[in-house]
Write an enzyme that holds these catalytic residues in place. Structure first.
Site, PDB file in Angstrom:
ATOM      1  CG  MET A 176      15.306   5.074 -13.267  1.00 43.98           C
ATOM      2  SD  MET A 176      16.939   5.047 -14.035  1.00 43.98           S
ATOM      3  CE  MET A 176      17.963   5.180 -12.576  1.00 43.98           C
ATOM      4  NE  ARG A 177      11.502  -2.210 -10.603  1.00 48.26           N
ATOM      5  CZ  ARG A 177      11.737  -2.563  -9.333  1.00 48.26           C
ATOM      6  NH1 ARG A 177      12.179  -1.671  -8.464  1.00 48.26           N
ATOM      7  NH2 ARG A 177      11.546  -3.794  -8.943  1.00 48.26           N
ATOM      8  CB  ILE A 178      17.590  -4.581 -12.259  1.00 50.34           C
ATOM      9  CG1 ILE A 178      18.634  -3.497 -11.986  1.00 50.34           C
ATOM     10  CG2 ILE A 178      18.258  -5.879 -12.703  1.00 50.34           C
ATOM     11  CD1 ILE A 178      19.554  -3.784 -10.825  1.00 50.34           C
ATOM     12  CG  LEU A 179      14.087  -5.090 -17.296  1.00 49.87           C
ATOM     13  CD1 LEU A 179      14.356  -4.588 -18.697  1.00 49.87           C
ATOM     14  CD2 LEU A 179      12.597  -5.222 -17.024  1.00 49.87           C
TER      15      LEU A 179
ATOM     16  CG  ASN B  15      19.364   0.938 -21.361  1.00 51.66           C
ATOM     17  OD1 ASN B  15      18.458   1.721 -21.119  1.00 51.66           O
ATOM     18  ND2 ASN B  15      20.488   0.918 -20.655  1.00 51.66           N
TER      19      ASN B  15
ATOM     20  CG  HIS C  59      24.749   3.790 -19.739  1.00 50.42           C
ATOM     21  ND1 HIS C  59      24.164   3.752 -18.494  1.00 50.42           N
ATOM     22  CD2 HIS C  59      26.072   4.012 -19.535  1.00 50.42           C
ATOM     23  CE1 HIS C  59      25.092   3.953 -17.572  1.00 50.42           C
ATOM     24  NE2 HIS C  59      26.258   4.101 -18.176  1.00 50.42           N
TER      25      HIS C  59
HETATM   26  C1  GRF Z   1      19.162   9.342 -20.054  1.00 55.57           C
HETATM   27  O1  GRF Z   1      20.310  10.023 -19.662  1.00 55.57           O
HETATM   28  C2  GRF Z   1      19.503   7.923 -20.409  1.00 55.57           C
HETATM   29  O2  GRF Z   1      20.748   7.793 -20.987  1.00 55.57           O
HETATM   30  C3  GRF Z   1      19.465   7.231 -19.073  1.00 55.57           C
HETATM   31  O3  GRF Z   1      18.396   7.828 -18.381  1.00 55.57           O
HETATM   32  C4  GRF Z   1      18.200   9.155 -18.867  1.00 55.57           C
HETATM   33  C5  GRF Z   1      16.768   9.244 -19.311  1.00 55.57           C
HETATM   34  O4  GRF Z   1      16.415  10.552 -19.669  1.00 55.57           O
HETATM   35  N1  GRF Z   1      19.315   5.811 -19.231  1.00 55.57           N
HETATM   36  P1  GRF Z   1      15.020  10.815 -20.355  1.00 55.57           P
HETATM   37  O5  GRF Z   1      13.936  10.316 -19.402  1.00 55.57           O
HETATM   38  O6  GRF Z   1      14.982  10.089 -21.649  1.00 55.57           O
HETATM   39  O7  GRF Z   1      14.938  12.298 -20.533  1.00 55.57           O
END
Ligand code: GRF
Length: 195
Positions: free
Chosen positions: A94-97, A111, A113
């Site tokens: 959860m960090r912008i790079l 990544n 998503h």
């Molecule tokens: C996933 O839904 C992924 O798509 C998003 O963050 C969540 C990470 O889940 N980027 P986890 O930590 O892999 O269980």
């Protein structure tokens, strides 16, 4: 059978279910990559335990201890390079790079998503898709660019949105698909790198 497995670093901030999927896939002798480093910016990330249970080296690099985003990114790059990792997977990181981090790892930084990009970028992709009323959602693995949730698409899976879905139920089904496509996408990136 791949002669030598490519070392991969996985960056996480939380639960680590995608990390687990990558670890499990990498146990297959035919899988071209091995997860050899897990970096979390949060000490309490559940994924750290998953890594430790699988005898994978972990590092916590707390972004709050760095003066700037750049300093934090430089430290992450240093750790990845020092451990000879050639590919970086973001899995709930959860960090912008920074641009320089993205440039340093170009073609090697991917990544996952929980939407069919380019629809529903951002932190609440599942909630936004539900609010919009789409009938199909899904997940995407893509190369990372500076702009969040953009970059060339490597793999996608479609998930049907049911009439009675709420955020939790839809997110859970999307997550199942994430666990299938992330290893496949990583394998593809390895094959492309060896070309
Ligand atoms: C996933 O839904 C992924 O798509 C998003 O963050 C969540 C990470 O889940 N980027 P986890 O930590 O892999 O269980």
């Amino acid at each position: 059978m791949f002669s030598e497995k490519i070392k991969v670093a996985v960056l996480i901030s939380g639960r680590g279910s995608n990390l687990k999927a990558l670890i499990e896939a990498s146990k297959d002798s035919d899988f071209p990559a091995v997860i050899s480093l897990v970096i979390s910016n949060k000490q309490d990330a559940g994924g750290l335990k998953i890594a430790t249970e699988n005898n994978i080296k972990t590092l916590t690099i707390d972004h709050k201890l760095f003066k700037s985003r750049q300093d934090f990114d430089n430290e992450v790059t240093r750790a990845i390079a020092q451990n000879n990792c050639q590919i970086v997977c973001l899995a709930g990181f959860m960090r912008i790079l920074s641009q320089s981090f993205v440039d340093r790892w170009r073609s090697r930084l991917i990544n996952i998503h929980p939407s069919l990009l380019p629809a529903f970028k951002g932190a609440d992709a599942v909630g936004d898709a539900l609010k919009y009323g789409v009938k199909y959602s899904g997940c995407t693995v893509h190369y990372v660019e500076k702009e969040v949730d953009s970059g060339k698409i490597i793999a996608q899976a479609v998930v049907v949105v049911e009439d009675n879905d709420n955020k939790a139920s839809l997110a859970a089904r999307i997550l199942e698909s994430e666990h299938l496509i992330y290893p496949k996408a990583l394998k593809q990136v390895c094959i492309d790198l060896k070309k």
